[in-house]
Design a protein around this motif. Structure first.
Motif, short mmCIF file in Angstrom:
data_model
loop_
_atom_site.label_atom_id
_atom_site.label_comp_id
_atom_site.label_asym_id
_atom_site.label_seq_id
_atom_site.Cartn_x
_atom_site.Cartn_y
_atom_site.Cartn_z
N THR A 387 0.85 -1.19 0.00
CA THR A 387 0.00 0.00 0.00
C THR A 387 0.89 1.24 0.00
O THR A 387 2.06 1.20 0.38
N ILE A 392 -4.00 2.91 0.07
CA ILE A 392 -4.60 2.06 -0.94
C ILE A 392 -3.52 1.28 -1.68
O ILE A 392 -2.33 1.60 -1.60
N LYS A 393 -3.93 0.27 -2.41
CA LYS A 393 -2.99 -0.60 -3.11
C LYS A 393 -2.00 0.21 -3.94
O LYS A 393 -2.38 1.11 -4.68
N SER A 394 -0.73 -0.11 -3.80
CA SER A 394 0.29 0.56 -4.61
C SER A 394 0.07 0.25 -6.08
O SER A 394 -0.41 -0.83 -6.43
N THR A 480 -9.70 -3.76 5.37
CA THR A 480 -9.58 -2.67 4.39
C THR A 480 -10.41 -3.01 3.17
O THR A 480 -10.10 -3.96 2.45
N TYR A 508 -6.15 -6.41 -0.35
CA TYR A 508 -5.61 -6.26 0.99
C TYR A 508 -5.68 -7.53 1.83
O TYR A 508 -5.28 -7.52 3.00
N THR A 512 -4.89 -4.56 6.51
CA THR A 512 -3.58 -3.94 6.69
C THR A 512 -3.04 -4.30 8.06
O THR A 512 -3.74 -4.17 9.07
#
Length: 521
Positions: A387, A392-394, A480, A508, A512
């Motif tokens: 993240t 949020i997701k990379s 998440t 996720y 997280t």
């Protein structure tokens, strides 16, 4: 789905590096290995060019794994067959039935697979032994005193000087966790990677020499310092080690678990390849030297995905599966990075354009339910997605419902996810060889955050077996929900699709990771 790929490990960039010697800091120059991360400067992640050479006269010797029934070692019949086929046994991991062999016979694996008692066998590489490389890491540049002073001035009372730049710590409540516990010095996390510079002032206080080793050849080398990277090698493992356990000592940065021990298990060749025999050695070493958690921010070369319908690749899957299971049986929690290609690892098919990465790669369409990224997709291994600073997701992180177990900070382009001041970079701060500090990004950086939280759980519950540590890691993670739609660059197009519920989904996993819960529950 096919995404851009950097051959070297699961870190994308070091756009900024810092070294503090009293009042000085340095910034490594850029290399070409971080293309594809908009808004950042490409950085050092390993070799830029590889020169493959052989010390053997004929230049054709390859390495193999021969898998037999675990127990008391290879039978006399198997030993004779290996010799007759032109093989030389380097070492044998009898506990798991994996034999490491070198041979110049191109038909060695085909021949030995026919021998009674051999369950699988395959070559671990395409490049002749040994692989060598040159590395261009650029010229260090001094960070001016105003920048250093700004970071130090922004640090609150009780913080290490660079902690104000570490947005990733509050992202998983590690800052709050440190008020309760820094983790136990009786817990060791082994960084299976490119080597760890244990002379670094942020790592030296917590370094576990007894659990450290060089496994590059597939056979343990316990020479003092053998676990360190050379000046020509990637800083990757040292960076990972700092994320996990940089000491809270008034110097530099702070790790997620700054009270636990960290060990270096070097498995990467000078050219940056992580071959099967080295990875097997690493897991077996961890299993037999009191390691509690391993971090694995890599995939095992030369195949990004190893297909079990190919006899050579099947042997590699077999060997590392045996090694990870053995380690877990001995009390080790194995944590691995999900990868940086924005692949959906739960998709029906993926195009792999980079394998074999030490030979001649070609596009091949694989089924990720039958072709495995190892050790990431092996049973029992904790798979970690990345993240960014907005949680949020990379943009680069692989994902997949039922594949991703948890998510953790791995950084992202500041153009996509900007951290709150005083942090200035959307990447992850870590230690670098030679007493330096710098930024990197990737699922390589997410995995050590999760490994460190697992170490905090083990510190809180010292008698917990791996299954319970993993169960707590998942249960304590902050749920998440899917980011939907996921348009990370804001161009109006969906960049990835998240499937699943708030409590478990493809971006996720179970959520997280939460360091505060790890030390209080």
């Amino acid at each position: 789905m096919t995404g851009p790929h950097s051959r070297h490990r699961r870190a994308l960039a070091i756009p900024l590096g810092m070294a503090m010697a009293t009042a000085m800091a340095f910034l490594p120059g850029a290399s070409a290995s971080a293309a594809g991360l908009p808004g950042t400067t490409a950085g050092v992640t390993g070799a830029v060019s590889d020169v493959l050479a052989s010390a053997d006269a004929d230049g054709t010797a390859l390495s193999y794994v021969v898998n037999v029934r675990p127990g008391h070692g290879p039978s006399g019949q198997v030993k004779k067959a290996i010799a007759a086929a032109g093989g030389t046994i380097v070492t044998s991991y009898d506990q798991i039935g994996v034999i490491v062999v070198h041979s110049s016979n191109p038909d060695f694996a085909k021949t030995i697979r026919k021998v009674r008692g051999v369950e699988s066998a395959g070559n671990t590489r395409n490049a002749p032994l040994p692989a060598q490389s040159t590395t261009d890491e650029g010229t260090p540049k001094a960070l001016n005193s105003a920048q250093l002073a700004a970071a130090q001035a922004a640090a609150d009372a009780g913080q290490d000087p660079l902690e104000s730049l570490q947005w990733d710590l509050p992202a998983i409540k590690a800052d709050k966790a440190h008020e309760k516990s820094l983790g136990s010095s009786k817990v060791t996390v082994a960084v299976i990677d490119t080597g760890v510079d244990d002379t670094h002032p942020d790592l030296a206080p917590n370094f576990d020499r007894a659990a450290s080793v060089n496994c590059v050849t597939g056979k343990p080398d316990t020479t003092d310092g053998a676990w360190r990277p050379s000046a020509a090698e990637s800083p990757h493992g040292t960076h990972v080690a700092g994320e996990i356990a940089a000491a809270k000592n008034g110097v530099g940065m702070t790790g997620v678990a700054p009270g636990v021990k960290v060990a270096g298990i070097k498995v990467s060749t000078t050219a940056g390849y992580f071959y099967t025999e080295a990875v097997v050695c690493g897991f077996v070493w961890a299993a037999t030297h009191g390691v509690d958690v391993t971090n694995n921010s890599y995939y095992t070369d030369p195949w990004y995905f190893n297909c079990t319908d190919d006899p050579d690749q099947k042997a590699l899957v077999d060997a590392i599966t045996r090694a990870t299971r053995y380690a877990e049986k001995k009390g080790v929690v194995n944590v691995a990075a999900a990868g940086n290609e924005n692949y959906d690892l739960a998709a029906d098919e993926i195009t792999d354009p980079v394998s074999p990465n030490d030979g001649t790669p070609s596009d091949r369409v694989i089924d990720p339910s039958k072709c495995f990224d190892i050790p990431t997709q092996l049973p029992g291994v904790v798979t970690v997605a990345a993240t960014g600073a907005k949680g949020i997701k990379s943009s680069f992180s692989n994902h997949g419902l039922g594949v991703i177990d948890v998510a953790a900070p791995g950084g992202d382009s500041t153009a996509y996810q900007t951290p709150q001041p005083p942090a200035t970079s959307g990447l992850i701060l870590g230690t670098l060889p030679g007493g330096k500090w710098g930024y990197m990004a990737g699922t390589s950086m997410a995995s050590p955050h999760a490994a460190a939280v697992a170490a905090l759980i083990k510190s809180t519950h010292p008698y917990a077996p791996p299954a319970l540590v993993k169960a707590l890691l998942y249960a304590e993670a902050d749920a998440t929900p899917c980011t939907d739609p996921y348009d990370i660059n804001g161009d109006g197009k969906v960049d990835a699709v998240c499937e699943g519920s708030k409590n478990r989904n493809g971006f996720y996993g179970w959520g997280t990771v939460d360091a505060l819960d790890a030390v209080t529950k």
